[in-house]
Design a protein around this motif. Sequence first.
Motif, PDB file in Angstrom:
ATOM      1  N   VAL A  96       0.846  -1.199   0.000  1.00  0.00           N
ATOM      2  CA  VAL A  96       0.000   0.000   0.000  1.00  0.00           C
ATOM      3  C   VAL A  96       0.882   1.250   0.000  1.00  0.00           C
ATOM      4  CG1 VAL A  96      -1.714   1.334   1.307  1.00  0.00           C
ATOM      5  CG2 VAL A  96      -1.964  -1.148   1.083  1.00  0.00           C
ATOM      6  N   ALA A  97       1.893   1.253   0.838  1.00  0.00           N
ATOM      7  CA  ALA A  97       2.809   2.399   0.900  1.00  0.00           C
ATOM      8  C   ALA A  97       3.466   2.636  -0.461  1.00  0.00           C
ATOM      9  CB  ALA A  97       3.864   2.174   1.976  1.00  0.00           C
ATOM     10  N   TYR A  98       3.918   1.582  -1.102  1.00  0.00           N
ATOM     11  CA  TYR A  98       4.567   1.705  -2.408  1.00  0.00           C
ATOM     12  C   TYR A  98       3.601   2.283  -3.438  1.00  0.00           C
ATOM     13  CZ  TYR A  98       6.743   0.446  -6.821  1.00  0.00           C
ATOM     14  OH  TYR A  98       7.266   0.484  -8.094  1.00  0.00           O
ATOM     15  N   ARG A  99       2.385   1.763  -3.466  1.00  0.00           N
ATOM     16  CA  ARG A  99       1.389   2.222  -4.452  1.00  0.00           C
ATOM     17  C   ARG A  99       0.977   3.671  -4.218  1.00  0.00           C
ATOM     18  NH1 ARG A  99      -2.622  -2.967  -5.423  1.00  0.00           N
ATOM     19  NH2 ARG A  99      -0.967  -4.464  -5.830  1.00  0.00           N
ATOM     20  N   MET A 100       1.060   4.106  -2.960  1.00  0.00           N
ATOM     21  CA  MET A 100       0.696   5.490  -2.638  1.00  0.00           C
ATOM     22  C   MET A 100       1.888   6.426  -2.669  1.00  0.00           C
ATOM     23  SD  MET A 100      -2.153   5.063   0.365  1.00  0.00           S
ATOM     24  CE  MET A 100      -2.280   6.826   0.572  1.00  0.00           C
ATOM     25  N   GLY A 101       3.085   5.868  -2.763  1.00  0.00           N
ATOM     26  CA  GLY A 101       4.281   6.711  -2.754  1.00  0.00           C
ATOM     27  C   GLY A 101       4.543   7.352  -1.405  1.00  0.00           C
ATOM     28  N   CYS A 102       4.283   6.584  -0.357  1.00  0.00           N
ATOM     29  CA  CYS A 102       4.517   7.094   0.996  1.00  0.00           C
ATOM     30  C   CYS A 102       5.288   6.041   1.791  1.00  0.00           C
ATOM     31  CB  CYS A 102       3.201   7.448   1.676  1.00  0.00           C
ATOM     32  SG  CYS A 102       2.091   6.060   1.928  1.00  0.00           S
ATOM     33  N   SER A 103       5.551   6.345   3.033  1.00  0.00           N
ATOM     34  CA  SER A 103       6.344   5.426   3.852  1.00  0.00           C
ATOM     35  C   SER A 103       5.487   4.347   4.510  1.00  0.00           C
ATOM     36  CB  SER A 103       7.095   6.199   4.937  1.00  0.00           C
ATOM     37  OG  SER A 103       6.194   6.667   5.916  1.00  0.00           O
ATOM     38  N   LEU A 104       6.127   3.240   4.819  1.00  0.00           N
ATOM     39  CA  LEU A 104       5.488   2.162   5.573  1.00  0.00           C
ATOM     40  C   LEU A 104       5.042   2.689   6.937  1.00  0.00           C
ATOM     41  CD1 LEU A 104       4.780  -0.783   6.265  1.00  0.00           C
ATOM     42  CD2 LEU A 104       7.183  -1.128   6.807  1.00  0.00           C
ATOM     43  N   THR A 105       5.853   3.535   7.547  1.00  0.00           N
ATOM     44  CA  THR A 105       5.529   4.106   8.855  1.00  0.00           C
ATOM     45  C   THR A 105       4.218   4.881   8.801  1.00  0.00           C
ATOM     46  OG1 THR A 105       7.877   4.273   9.383  1.00  0.00           O
ATOM     47  CG2 THR A 105       6.382   5.620  10.697  1.00  0.00           C
ATOM     48  N   TYR A 106       4.013   5.628   7.726  1.00  0.00           N
ATOM     49  CA  TYR A 106       2.779   6.403   7.565  1.00  0.00           C
ATOM     50  C   TYR A 106       1.559   5.482   7.515  1.00  0.00           C
ATOM     51  CZ  TYR A 106      -0.675   9.540   5.462  1.00  0.00           C
ATOM     52  OH  TYR A 106      -1.811  10.261   5.197  1.00  0.00           O
ATOM     53  N   ILE A 107       1.637   4.420   6.731  1.00  0.00           N
ATOM     54  CA  ILE A 107       0.516   3.470   6.630  1.00  0.00           C
ATOM     55  C   ILE A 107       0.274   2.810   7.984  1.00  0.00           C
ATOM     56  CG2 ILE A 107      -0.316   1.351   5.519  1.00  0.00           C
ATOM     57  CD1 ILE A 107      -0.277   3.866   3.709  1.00  0.00           C
ATOM     58  N   SER A 108       1.345   2.430   8.667  1.00  0.00           N
ATOM     59  CA  SER A 108       1.217   1.815   9.984  1.00  0.00           C
ATOM     60  C   SER A 108       0.538   2.771  10.962  1.00  0.00           C
ATOM     61  CB  SER A 108       2.600   1.415  10.504  1.00  0.00           C
ATOM     62  OG  SER A 108       2.498   0.893  11.808  1.00  0.00           O
ATOM     63  N   LYS A 109       0.947   4.028  10.943  1.00  0.00           N
ATOM     64  CA  LYS A 109       0.335   5.017  11.839  1.00  0.00           C
ATOM     65  C   LYS A 109      -1.135   5.235  11.502  1.00  0.00           C
ATOM     66  CE  LYS A 109       4.369   7.632  13.300  1.00  0.00           C
ATOM     67  NZ  LYS A 109       5.018   8.956  13.333  1.00  0.00           N
ATOM     68  N   LEU A 110      -1.474   5.238  10.202  1.00  0.00           N
ATOM     69  CA  LEU A 110      -2.880   5.366   9.813  1.00  0.00           C
ATOM     70  C   LEU A 110      -3.689   4.208  10.381  1.00  0.00           C
ATOM     71  CD1 LEU A 110      -2.893   6.448   6.044  1.00  0.00           C
ATOM     72  CD2 LEU A 110      -3.715   7.761   8.003  1.00  0.00           C
ATOM     73  N   GLU A 111      -3.185   3.000  10.194  1.00  0.00           N
ATOM     74  CA  GLU A 111      -3.920   1.818  10.644  1.00  0.00           C
ATOM     75  C   GLU A 111      -4.038   1.744  12.162  1.00  0.00           C
ATOM     76  OE1 GLU A 111      -2.609  -1.853   8.939  1.00  0.00           O
ATOM     77  OE2 GLU A 111      -3.133  -1.224   6.903  1.00  0.00           O
ATOM     78  N   ASN A 112      -3.106   2.342  12.855  1.00  0.00           N
ATOM     79  CA  ASN A 112      -3.138   2.320  14.323  1.00  0.00           C
ATOM     80  C   ASN A 112      -3.817   3.549  14.919  1.00  0.00           C
ATOM     81  OD1 ASN A 112      -1.778  -0.193  15.126  1.00  0.00           O
ATOM     82  ND2 ASN A 112      -0.135   0.645  13.866  1.00  0.00           N
ATOM     83  N   GLY A 113      -4.379   4.400  14.059  1.00  0.00           N
ATOM     84  CA  GLY A 113      -5.081   5.584  14.549  1.00  0.00           C
ATOM     85  C   GLY A 113      -4.170   6.637  15.126  1.00  0.00           C
ATOM     86  N   LYS A 114      -2.901   6.610  14.731  1.00  0.00           N
ATOM     87  CA  LYS A 114      -1.915   7.555  15.274  1.00  0.00           C
ATOM     88  C   LYS A 114      -1.645   8.720  14.329  1.00  0.00           C
ATOM     89  CE  LYS A 114      -1.147   4.912  18.836  1.00  0.00           C
ATOM     90  NZ  LYS A 114      -1.804   5.217  20.078  1.00  0.00           N
ATOM     91  N   SER A 115      -2.242   8.671  13.144  1.00  0.00           N
ATOM     92  CA  SER A 115      -2.028   9.726  12.170  1.00  0.00           C
ATOM     93  C   SER A 115      -3.303   9.942  11.378  1.00  0.00           C
ATOM     94  CB  SER A 115      -0.883   9.345  11.219  1.00  0.00           C
ATOM     95  OG  SER A 115      -0.626  10.394  10.308  1.00  0.00           O
TER      96      SER A 115
END
Length: 122
Positions: A30-49
């Motif tokens: 997902v991060a690759y397809r969106m051109g963002c970091s793995l950390t960003y996707i992880s934070k989204l999924e954990n409600g931290k961002s």
Amino acid sequence: MNNKHEIELKNLGIRIQQKRKARGLTQEEVAYRMGCSLTYISKLENGKSSCNMDRLFELGNVLHCDVADLLLGINRGSDYYLEPELEQMLGQLSSEDKELICAMMEVIIRRKQKDVVEYAIP
């Protein structure tokens, strides 16, 4: 962050994770397809961002779902579309409150069953 905002972000994260897994994608993909970091996707999924609407639309495209489904969890095509929110809310209640909720649900179920029986009588 206020409590309501935190709950909304957590619910959004839960829905993102569910959609991602349903598509058989990893966070890395997902991060690759969106051109963002793995950390960003992880934070989204954990409600931290949080993310802006452009990112939500991009995420919806990657996950093949509607943005409203991500934001509101409304996927009426599924019988289980509210389960993550219900589970999270129930987790915040005392045992006594959970018993009260169960009793209210039993009343609703009995009423529905009674309606079905009444309509079934010719």
